[in-house]
Each structure stands twice: as structure tokens, then as C-alpha cells.
Design a protein around this motif. Structure first.
Motif, PDB file in Angstrom:
ATOM      1  N   VAL A  63       0.867  -1.181   0.000  1.00  0.00           N
ATOM      2  CA  VAL A  63       0.000   0.000   0.000  1.00  0.00           C
ATOM      3  C   VAL A  63       0.899   1.226   0.000  1.00  0.00           C
ATOM      4  O   VAL A  63       2.041   1.168   0.446  1.00  0.00           O
ATOM      5  N   TYR A 119      -4.318   5.290   5.120  1.00  0.00           N
ATOM      6  CA  TYR A 119      -5.538   5.936   4.643  1.00  0.00           C
ATOM      7  C   TYR A 119      -6.508   6.161   5.799  1.00  0.00           C
ATOM      8  O   TYR A 119      -6.451   5.472   6.830  1.00  0.00           O
ATOM      9  N   GLY A 176      -6.491  -1.707   9.401  1.00  0.00           N
ATOM     10  CA  GLY A 176      -7.226  -2.942   9.136  1.00  0.00           C
ATOM     11  C   GLY A 176      -6.373  -4.139   9.436  1.00  0.00           C
ATOM     12  O   GLY A 176      -5.375  -4.059  10.142  1.00  0.00           O
ATOM     13  N   GLY A 235      -3.482  -7.871   4.536  1.00  0.00           N
ATOM     14  CA  GLY A 235      -4.044  -7.669   3.204  1.00  0.00           C
ATOM     15  C   GLY A 235      -4.042  -8.901   2.334  1.00  0.00           C
ATOM     16  O   GLY A 235      -4.728  -8.934   1.322  1.00  0.00           O
ATOM     17  N   GLY A 273      -0.529  -6.363   8.855  1.00  0.00           N
ATOM     18  CA  GLY A 273      -1.459  -5.501   8.161  1.00  0.00           C
ATOM     19  C   GLY A 273      -1.131  -4.085   8.556  1.00  0.00           C
ATOM     20  O   GLY A 273      -0.069  -3.814   9.125  1.00  0.00           O
ATOM     21  N   MET A 274      -2.042  -3.144   8.287  1.00  0.00           N
ATOM     22  CA  MET A 274      -1.770  -1.769   8.654  1.00  0.00           C
ATOM     23  C   MET A 274      -1.653  -1.622  10.171  1.00  0.00           C
ATOM     24  O   MET A 274      -0.888  -0.789  10.661  1.00  0.00           O
ATOM     25  N   ALA A 303     -11.989   7.018   1.056  1.00  0.00           N
ATOM     26  CA  ALA A 303     -10.779   7.013   1.886  1.00  0.00           C
ATOM     27  C   ALA A 303      -9.702   7.903   1.273  1.00  0.00           C
ATOM     28  O   ALA A 303      -9.495   7.899   0.058  1.00  0.00           O
ATOM     29  N   ASP A 331     -10.167   1.940   4.983  1.00  0.00           N
ATOM     30  CA  ASP A 331      -9.655   0.918   4.072  1.00  0.00           C
ATOM     31  C   ASP A 331     -10.058   1.282   2.643  1.00  0.00           C
ATOM     32  O   ASP A 331     -11.247   1.232   2.300  1.00  0.00           O
ATOM     33  N   ARG A 388      -9.845  -0.273  -0.011  1.00  0.00           N
ATOM     34  CA  ARG A 388     -10.418  -1.394  -0.771  1.00  0.00           C
ATOM     35  C   ARG A 388     -11.934  -1.462  -0.616  1.00  0.00           C
ATOM     36  O   ARG A 388     -12.616  -2.038  -1.453  1.00  0.00           O
ATOM     37  N   HIS A 389     -12.429  -0.864   0.456  1.00  0.00           N
ATOM     38  CA  HIS A 389     -13.869  -0.939   0.737  1.00  0.00           C
ATOM     39  C   HIS A 389     -14.547   0.429   0.808  1.00  0.00           C
ATOM     40  O   HIS A 389     -15.768   0.499   0.722  1.00  0.00           O
TER      41      HIS A 389
END
Length: 384
Positions: free
Chosen positions: A180, A184, A212, A215, A222-223, A194, A187, A189-190
Motif C-alpha cells: 500500500v 488511509y 485494518g 491484506g 497488516g496496517m 478514503a 480501508d 479497498r472498501h
């Protein structure tokens, strides 16, 4: 839309030594195994940094993914501890081979466990080894020793391991190469609304809430783990830069100290944080007496305390203990983490560093107290 439009160009903090963490998603090929697709640009950044007189410690994921690819013809359950340990053992060699193939310098593998960092003596040994590798112009590649770790004592993920290593080697900067391009507000992606955050002065609970989970199946973090790592680094006075390791132009920008990503500020400068800890941490009962020459040398700048300037040791302390350093009259000169125990310091007092091994039969280094582990009275007053 390109990363340069979405994220403003930032100037990286000045650094001489950095820890670079590379995630599994950047090394795992689509069909399994490892790929140099993204690693090549990151290796070029390391090479350019070395050419500029800088030092880089690499914390690399990818061993489990590589091990899984080697056994993809077998039905291996990667969910159990024993299976993950076996995959990690299998994958370490190809992971190191990948980085060696991309590095003009020798590559050294360093595997750490929770116990290595919890036990003070082993902590100092790991630190000394990494320092020596850097002094030899070797690229250290660090990973957790998954093969012998147990769940309740695992460091957990390489993001947090990288933060711990950054503090271990007194790094000036932690670099996290991810899949990434930034942190952000939600997320991406959703949530199409963002937005990227380019600078985080303080990691607040609301910032942590933006994180989140992992990934992909290749990674363990993850983040959230990246923010945890940034928080650990910040507490040690080390800023963190998060960026997209898949974008060659972004990685190339790092060579010129330009960041397109998220910069997490440090709580204070690395040296301020270190000196503050040395000033306020509880010291052992013993102390080291030094002569006038050593007193003057320590007061004049960043120098180490060598055996030749030591008059003796009072009380009892062990290797790795924080001890008071006083002059011949007993006046405080500073405090530092001693490389040797009290009995060893007494035997080394007044000796040349080259005599350490002949006197003791072994050596933990030329310094009684390394300059990075020492705070003088003037430095301590500045952090009070």
C-alpha cells in the motif's frame, strides 16, 4: 491516478543508519515462491545508500512463502505451528539467496527470538554482531527464528520486529516497504472516500482505529502492525516512513531522500530518547572510576570509554548493567551500559583494548562502555 498526485513529496529526515522492512507481498510470486520483481528496486536503493556512506539493516519476510512453494506438490497444512516452523526453515535459504543475488556486498543472515531480546546478555551480543556486520560493510538480513520460537514467545510479525531492530542498532530511520502507498483514513479497498494521510505527528487512538488486518494470505501483518511498529519506533526517537515498495519510482525517490507515502514522526530525536533513558533508568549498585584523561575525553564529545582510562570498579554489576561513571575524586561524569562485569573491569583497568582477549580469554569488544550506550553529565542535564 499516480502516487505523486495523491501524495505530496516529503523530505526524509536525515539519516545515517536505517532499518528497511520488506513484506511478504513484495517477494511472493503469484504462483508461489519468491520473485525479484519488486526486490530489485529495493536492492538498488540499498546499494545507492551504501555508496553514500549510509548503513542499512534489512528485515525481510518471505521465508514461509518460499518454503510453501518448495512443497507445493505436497498437501502442507500451513496453519499449525510445527508446519509454519518447517516452512520457515525450508524458505530461509532461498530468501537469503534472493537478496544475495541482488547485492554486490556479502549478505549475512541474523535470526532473532524473543529470548534474544529479553535476555540482556544475548541482546547485547545480537547488537554487537549487527554493529560488526555493518562495520564490515555487510548487509544484515534479519528475520525471526520461527523454527525454534513458540507462540507465546513469538515476536509476532516482521513490522514489529523491524521496530525492535531499529532500536537495537540505534537506527535513525525505519522504512516499511508495503503493498500500500500510505496510511488511509479508511480501508481504500472498501471505502472509495478514503484519503491518504501523508504525515502523522502523533499516533493517537483515532489514527490506530484506521488500521485494518492483513491484506493477503502471504503476509502475517497488516496496517495495524505497521502502526504498532511506528509507535514503538517513535518511542525510541526513530521516525518511520511507510511507502509502496511495488512502485519503482517511489523506491528510487528514496535514494534522493524523497518520500511519497506516510511519515510518522518520532516522539523526540533518537539521541534525546536514548539519553533520556540513560539519565532516568535505575542504575546498578556499582560504579566505574576513570582517570583525568578519560574524564576530559568523555566530556569533549561522542567517544567510548576504553579500558586504558579506567582506574577501577566499585561494587558489583554485570555485563549489560547501567552503571555510574565517576572521576578519580568520585564526581559524576556520566552513566552507561557496561560491556563487562565489575570483576572483568577490574582486571582490564589501565590495559590497552588489544589486551582484552589475552587478559580475559575472550572479548565483548574494545570498549568498556560504547559511545552509543553512554550519556555524559552535560548530555543528561540537557534531557532533564
Amino acid at each position: 491516478m499516480s502516487v505523486r498526485v495523491e501524495l505530496p513529496e516529503q523530505v526524509l529526515p536525515r539519516w545515517r543508519r536505517a532499518v528497511l522492512k520488506v513484506g511478504s507481498n513484495l517477494l511472493a510470486a503469484d504462483g508461489g515462491g519468491l520473485t525479484p520483481r519488486y526486490a530489485e528496486a529495493l536492492a538498488a536503493f540499498i546499494t545507492a545508500s551504501h555508496a553514500d556512506g549510509r548503513q542499512v539493516v534489512l528485515v525481510s519476510s518471505g521465508a514461509v512463502a518460499a518454503g510453501r512453494a518448495l512443497l507445493r506438490q505436497h498437501a502442507v497444512d500451513g496453519g499449525g505451528l510445527a508446519a509454519r516452523q518447517a516452512l520457515a526453515a525450508l524458505g530461509q535459504a532461498p530468501m537469503i539467496a534472493l537478496w544475495q543475488s541482488l547485492s554486490a556486498r556479502p549478505v549475512a543472515q541474523v535470526l532473532l527470538t524473543h529470548d534474544d531480546l529479553r535476555n540482556r546478555r544475548r541482546y547485547l551480543n545480537a547488537r554487537a554482531t549487527l554493529r560488526e556486520l555493518l562495520a564490515l560493510n555487510v548487509l544484515p538480513v534479519v528475520n525471526e527464528n520461527d523454527t525454534v520460537a513458540v507462540d507465546e514467545l513469538k515476536l509476532g510479525d516482521n513490522d514489529n520486529l523491524a521496530a525492535i531492530v531499529a532500536a537495537l542498532v540505534d537506527a535513525d530511520l525505519l522504512l516499511i516497504a508495503s503493498d500500500v502507498d500510505a496510511l488511509y483514513s479508511a480501508d481504500p479497498r472498501h471505502d472509495p472516500a478514503a484519503t491518504p494521510i501523508s504525515h502523522v505527528p502523533v499516533l493517537t487512538p483515532s489514527i490506530l482505529a484506521m488500521a485494518g488486518g492483513s491484506g493477503s494470505v502471504a503476509g502475517t501483518g497488516g496496517m495495524r502492525t505497521k502502526l504498532e511498529a511506528a509507535a514503538k519506533a517513535a518511542a525510541a526517537g526513530i521516525p518511520t516512513a511507510l511507502f509502496d515498495g511495488r512502485d519503482a519510482a517511489t523506491v528510487q525517490g528514496l535514494q534522493h531522500d524523497r518520500l511519497y507515502g506516510t511519515l510518522f514522526a518520532a516522539a523526540s530525536s533518537r539521541m534525546q530518547a536514548r539519553k533520556y533513558w540513560l539519565r532516568h533508568a535505575p542504575a546498578a549498585a556499582g560504579r566505574i572510576r576513570i582517570d583525568a584523561g578519560a574524564t576530559l575525553a568523555l566530556a569533549s564529545g561522542r567517544v567510548s570509554l576504553l579500558p586504558g582510562g579506567v582506574l577501577g570498579a566499585e561494587g558489583e554489576f554485570h555485563r549489560g548493567d547501567l552503571v555510574e561513571i565517576v572521576d578519580a575524586t568520585g564526581r559524576p561524569v556520566g552513566r552507561g551500559l557496561c560491556q563487562y562485569g565489575a570483576a572483568e573491569v577490574r582486571r582490564l583497568a589501565g590495559r590497552h583494548s588489544r589486551e582484552i582477549e589475552s587478559v580475559l580469554g575472550y572479548s565483548y569488544g574494545a570498549e568498556v562502555v560504547h559511545r552509543d550506550d553512554l550519556a555524559t553529565v552535560s548530555e543528561m542535564e540537557a534531557t532533564t
